[in-house]
Design a protein around this motif. Structure first.
Motif, PDB file in Angstrom:
ATOM      1  N   UNK A 186     -23.857  16.321  16.638  1.00  0.00           N
ATOM      2  CA  UNK A 186     -23.932  17.527  15.801  1.00  0.00           C
ATOM      3  C   UNK A 186     -22.817  17.502  14.759  1.00  0.00           C
ATOM      4  N   UNK A 187     -21.599  17.187  15.189  1.00  0.00           N
ATOM      5  CA  UNK A 187     -20.459  17.155  14.273  1.00  0.00           C
ATOM      6  C   UNK A 187     -20.662  16.095  13.186  1.00  0.00           C
ATOM      7  N   UNK A 188     -21.053  14.899  13.590  1.00  0.00           N
ATOM      8  CA  UNK A 188     -21.268  13.822  12.616  1.00  0.00           C
ATOM      9  C   UNK A 188     -22.422  14.163  11.676  1.00  0.00           C
ATOM     10  N   UNK A 189     -23.428  14.858  12.191  1.00  0.00           N
ATOM     11  CA  UNK A 189     -24.526  15.300  11.331  1.00  0.00           C
ATOM     12  C   UNK A 189     -24.032  16.262  10.261  1.00  0.00           C
ATOM     13  N   UNK A 190     -23.185  17.214  10.661  1.00  0.00           N
ATOM     14  CA  UNK A 190     -22.625  18.171   9.698  1.00  0.00           C
ATOM     15  C   UNK A 190     -21.765  17.454   8.666  1.00  0.00           C
ATOM     16  N   UNK A 191     -20.930  16.521   9.132  1.00  0.00           N
ATOM     17  CA  UNK A 191     -20.101  15.757   8.198  1.00  0.00           C
ATOM     18  C   UNK A 191     -20.981  14.994   7.208  1.00  0.00           C
ATOM     19  N   UNK A 192     -22.056  14.414   7.717  1.00  0.00           N
ATOM     20  CA  UNK A 192     -22.947  13.616   6.863  1.00  0.00           C
ATOM     21  C   UNK A 192     -23.662  14.478   5.831  1.00  0.00           C
ATOM     22  N   UNK A 193     -24.019  15.693   6.197  1.00  0.00           N
ATOM     23  CA  UNK A 193     -24.649  16.606   5.245  1.00  0.00           C
ATOM     24  C   UNK A 193     -23.683  16.899   4.094  1.00  0.00           C
ATOM     25  N   UNK A 194     -22.422  17.153   4.416  1.00  0.00           N
ATOM     26  CA  UNK A 194     -21.418  17.418   3.377  1.00  0.00           C
ATOM     27  C   UNK A 194     -21.272  16.202   2.465  1.00  0.00           C
ATOM     28  N   UNK A 195     -21.192  15.011   3.069  1.00  0.00           N
ATOM     29  CA  UNK A 195     -21.030  13.799   2.272  1.00  0.00           C
ATOM     30  C   UNK A 195     -22.262  13.530   1.411  1.00  0.00           C
ATOM     31  N   UNK A 196     -23.450  13.686   1.986  1.00  0.00           N
ATOM     32  CA  UNK A 196     -24.682  13.445   1.229  1.00  0.00           C
ATOM     33  C   UNK A 196     -24.802  14.414   0.054  1.00  0.00           C
ATOM     34  N   UNK A 241     -19.889   5.712   3.325  1.00  0.00           N
ATOM     35  CA  UNK A 241     -19.393   6.737   4.255  1.00  0.00           C
ATOM     36  C   UNK A 241     -20.514   7.227   5.176  1.00  0.00           C
ATOM     37  N   UNK A 242     -21.716   7.302   4.641  1.00  0.00           N
ATOM     38  CA  UNK A 242     -22.850   7.708   5.469  1.00  0.00           C
ATOM     39  C   UNK A 242     -23.198   6.620   6.484  1.00  0.00           C
ATOM     40  N   UNK A 243     -23.071   5.356   6.087  1.00  0.00           N
ATOM     41  CA  UNK A 243     -23.313   4.251   7.023  1.00  0.00           C
ATOM     42  C   UNK A 243     -22.278   4.303   8.146  1.00  0.00           C
ATOM     43  N   UNK A 244     -21.020   4.548   7.790  1.00  0.00           N
ATOM     44  CA  UNK A 244     -19.979   4.676   8.815  1.00  0.00           C
ATOM     45  C   UNK A 244     -20.330   5.781   9.800  1.00  0.00           C
ATOM     46  N   UNK A 294     -22.431   7.707  14.947  1.00  0.00           N
ATOM     47  CA  UNK A 294     -23.506   8.435  15.632  1.00  0.00           C
ATOM     48  C   UNK A 294     -24.171   7.536  16.673  1.00  0.00           C
ATOM     49  N   UNK A 295     -24.239   6.241  16.391  1.00  0.00           N
ATOM     50  CA  UNK A 295     -24.766   5.303  17.383  1.00  0.00           C
ATOM     51  C   UNK A 295     -23.908   5.292  18.637  1.00  0.00           C
ATOM     52  N   UNK A 296     -22.591   5.354  18.466  1.00  0.00           N
ATOM     53  CA  UNK A 296     -21.697   5.443  19.623  1.00  0.00           C
ATOM     54  C   UNK A 296     -21.944   6.743  20.385  1.00  0.00           C
ATOM     55  N   UNK A 297     -22.126   7.832  19.632  1.00  0.00           N
ATOM     56  CA  UNK A 297     -22.381   9.129  20.273  1.00  0.00           C
ATOM     57  C   UNK A 297     -23.690   9.099  21.056  1.00  0.00           C
ATOM     58  N   UNK A 298     -24.719   8.489  20.468  1.00  0.00           N
ATOM     59  CA  UNK A 298     -26.014   8.397  21.154  1.00  0.00           C
ATOM     60  C   UNK A 298     -25.883   7.558  22.429  1.00  0.00           C
TER      61      UNK A 298
END
Length: 174
Positions: free
Chosen positions: A81-91, A117-120, A125-129
């Motif tokens: 969830x956190x990484x998703x929010x960060x990615x939305x801001x970056x995108x 940055x989105x790839x990172x 997110x892969x680690x989180x999954x």
């Protein structure tokens, strides 16, 4: 046999949870040590409520890191969830042409946010999954194959990101 396979998955999942917890803790500490820079970076990226959010994000990263270590399934979901929010801001910043650097690890850099940055974030997110498959903390000696596999995955991913960032910088200079 299924129990054995799950056991290996749980070990790898917990190793991924451990690595991601370290990454999040590092990011939190670096942001907390430079609060004015963190706030300025969040403002430049157009984060709504940047003064407050810049103080809350490091605390959230620490909480998620602790959850990853103590309850990996919940920590993994929270990290996604956190990484998703960060990615939305970056995108959004990339889409709107923001030229600010990512303050993701407490420092500003000269290059603007980019797809790298989105790839990172996708790698994290892969680690989180993977952490979600760990039902509980698993003792991981440093020699455990799952720990080394998780660390190798992160190292290869980070090397690839550095290569992409350098390639991007070379293209921008032409």
């Amino acid at each position: 046999m299924a129990g054995i396979a799950f056991g290996h998955g749980a070990g790898f999942g917990y190793a991924c949870a451990f690595v991601l917890a370290v990454v999040l803790a590092q990011a939190a500490v670096l942001k907390a040590l430079r609060p004015a820079d963190t706030e300025a970076g969040f403002v430049a990226l157009g984060v709504p409520g940047a003064p407050v959010v810049s103080r809350l994000v490091p605390a959230g990263e620490v909480i998620v890191a602790i959850a990853l270590l103590s309850v990996p399934r919940i920590g993994g979901v929270a990290a996604l969830v956190m990484l998703g929010a960060f990615s939305v801001v970056l995108a959004r910043a990339i889409h709107t042409g923001v030229r600010a650097g990512c303050n993701c690890f407490g420092q500003t850099r000269g290059q603007p946010v980019s797809a790298v940055d989105l790839v990172r974030n996708a790698l994290l997110a892969g680690l989180a999954a993977a952490a979600i498959v760990a039902p509980r903390p698993v003792p991981l000696p440093l020699t455990a194959a799952s720990t080394w596999a998780a660390l190798l995955t992160v190292a290869v991913g980070m090397a690839a990101l550095r290569w992409l960032r350098a390639r991007q910088a070379r293209r921008a200079s032409f």
